[in-house]
Design an enzyme around this catalytic site. Structure first.
Site, PDB file in Angstrom:
ATOM      1  NE  ARG A  20       7.582   5.974   0.335  1.00 59.18           N
ATOM      2  CZ  ARG A  20       7.058   4.833   0.668  1.00 59.18           C
ATOM      3  NH1 ARG A  20       6.938   3.895   1.426  1.00 59.18           N
ATOM      4  NH2 ARG A  20       5.375   4.626  -0.088  1.00 59.18           N
ATOM      5  NE  ARG A  52       1.379   7.883  -2.614  1.00 59.70           N
ATOM      6  CZ  ARG A  52       0.519   6.583  -2.691  1.00 59.70           C
ATOM      7  NH1 ARG A  52      -1.138   7.005  -3.114  1.00 59.70           N
ATOM      8  NH2 ARG A  52       0.941   4.805  -2.454  1.00 59.70           N
ATOM      9  CE  LYS A  78       6.360   0.521  -2.606  1.00 59.64           C
ATOM     10  NZ  LYS A  78       5.759   1.657  -3.825  1.00 59.64           N
TER      11      LYS A  78
HETATM   12  P1  AMP Z   1       2.742   3.111   1.411  1.00 58.12           P
HETATM   13  O1  AMP Z   1       1.587   2.414   1.315  1.00 58.12           O
HETATM   14  O2  AMP Z   1       4.491   2.429   1.012  1.00 58.12           O
HETATM   15  O3  AMP Z   1       2.667   3.540  -0.122  1.00 58.12           O
HETATM   16  O4  AMP Z   1       2.743   4.292   2.541  1.00 58.12           O
HETATM   17  C1  AMP Z   1       2.440   5.327   2.538  1.00 58.12           C
HETATM   18  C2  AMP Z   1       2.320   6.896   2.787  1.00 58.12           C
HETATM   19  O5  AMP Z   1       2.919   6.713   4.087  1.00 58.12           O
HETATM   20  C3  AMP Z   1       3.969   7.460   1.810  1.00 58.12           C
HETATM   21  O6  AMP Z   1       2.808   8.029   0.431  1.00 58.12           O
HETATM   22  C4  AMP Z   1       4.251   8.721   2.627  1.00 58.12           C
HETATM   23  O7  AMP Z   1       3.697   9.503   2.899  1.00 58.12           O
HETATM   24  C5  AMP Z   1       4.055   7.597   3.468  1.00 58.12           C
HETATM   25  N1  AMP Z   1       5.636   6.664   4.001  1.00 58.12           N
HETATM   26  C6  AMP Z   1       5.474   5.360   4.466  1.00 58.12           C
HETATM   27  N2  AMP Z   1       6.968   5.300   4.094  1.00 58.12           N
HETATM   28  C7  AMP Z   1       7.675   6.114   4.174  1.00 58.12           C
HETATM   29  C8  AMP Z   1       9.361   6.237   4.170  1.00 58.12           C
HETATM   30  N3  AMP Z   1       9.955   5.278   4.237  1.00 58.12           N
HETATM   31  N4  AMP Z   1       9.431   7.521   4.349  1.00 58.12           N
HETATM   32  C9  AMP Z   1       8.884   8.944   4.437  1.00 58.12           C
HETATM   33  N5  AMP Z   1       6.944   8.586   4.456  1.00 58.12           N
HETATM   34  C10 AMP Z   1       7.215   7.024   4.229  1.00 58.12           C
END
Ligand code: AMP
Length: 215
Positions: free
Chosen positions: A88, A171, A13
């Site tokens: 999410r 995750r 993504k």
């Molecule tokens: P990402 O960089 O999108 O993989 O996000 C890393 C981590 O940030 C995720 O595993 C969650 O712990 C937190 N996170 C990011 N976006 C969200 C969201 N929309 N809702 C809740 N936690 C989030």
């Protein structure tokens, strides 16, 4: 063009969104990146969020929605934006629709990058991220020119605390239970486009381009 890029953790993504941003010059809203930046600058929201992130858990809907609300209120999002990693949960999706409704707008498309669990595990193990600009690398498929150094800005590359095996498992299971139901939600709105993420990076991007050109 207001779009959302979805997919399980490790599906690409972030990298695909970065390429869309580069080509279409639209602001990117990545909640994961915003949390990491807030943590790096000792912001209390970032410190609170990192407790959940490190464990592979989701940050609460309240904190996350508030973060996005503030970001959407900035003027650069009026004509276009790309959301990466938000919403999410169904609660977040409903909150987002409300925020956009209040701004007199809506999402045009949701691009869902499909991938198998084997590919996801393999990708996250080898992922390295720049401490400075957030650019993402892969130790085999997208190597930096110089070991441990970002091609874009010269920043130091590191392995995300949530890219460990235990955290990745959690995750993925959270993705299955909390995030996957969103696909139904957007399918019903008629704005869901699936893209095969198990191809070389440029082919995935080419498929995304086909969707964007149609919009
Ligand atoms: P990402 O960089 O999108 O993989 O996000 C890393 C981590 O940030 C995720 O595993 C969650 O712990 C937190 N996170 C990011 N976006 C969200 C969201 N929309 N809702 C809740 N936690 C989030």
């Amino acid at each position: 063009m207001k779009i959302l890029v979805m997919g399980p953790p490790g599906a690409g993504k972030g990298s695909q969104s970065a390429k869309i941003v580069e080509n279409y010059k639209m602001p990117s809203i990545s909640t994961g990146q915003m949390f990491r930046e807030a943590y790096a600058s000792n912001d209390p929201v970032g410190i609170e969020a990192m407790k959940f992130i490190e464990q592979g858990n989701l940050v609460s809907d309240e904190i996350t929605n508030e973060l996005v609300k503030h970001r959407l209120l900035k003027h650069d999002t009026e004509k276009s934006f790309i959301l990466d990693g938000y919403p999410r949960t169904v609660t977040q999706a409903i909150a987002l629709d409300k925020m956009l409704g209040e701004m007199g707008t809506k999402l045009d498309a949701v691009i869902n990058i499909l991938s198998s669990n084997d590919v996801l595990f393999e990708r996250m193990e080898a992922r390295r991220v720049c401490k400075e600009c957030g650019a993402s690398y892969h130790l085999v498929f997208k190597k930096p020119r110089k070991n441990g150094v970002c091609d874009e800005c010269g920043g130091e590359l590191y392995q995300r605390a949530d890219d460990t095996l235990e955290s990745v498992k959690r995750r993925l299971s959270i993705y299955e239970t909390k995030t996957k139901p969103l696909l139904d939600y957007y399918e019903k709105q008629g704005i869901l486009y699936n893209v095969n993420g198990m191809q070389p990076f440029n082919n995935v991007y080419a498929d995304i381009e086909l969707v964007l050109r149609d919009l």
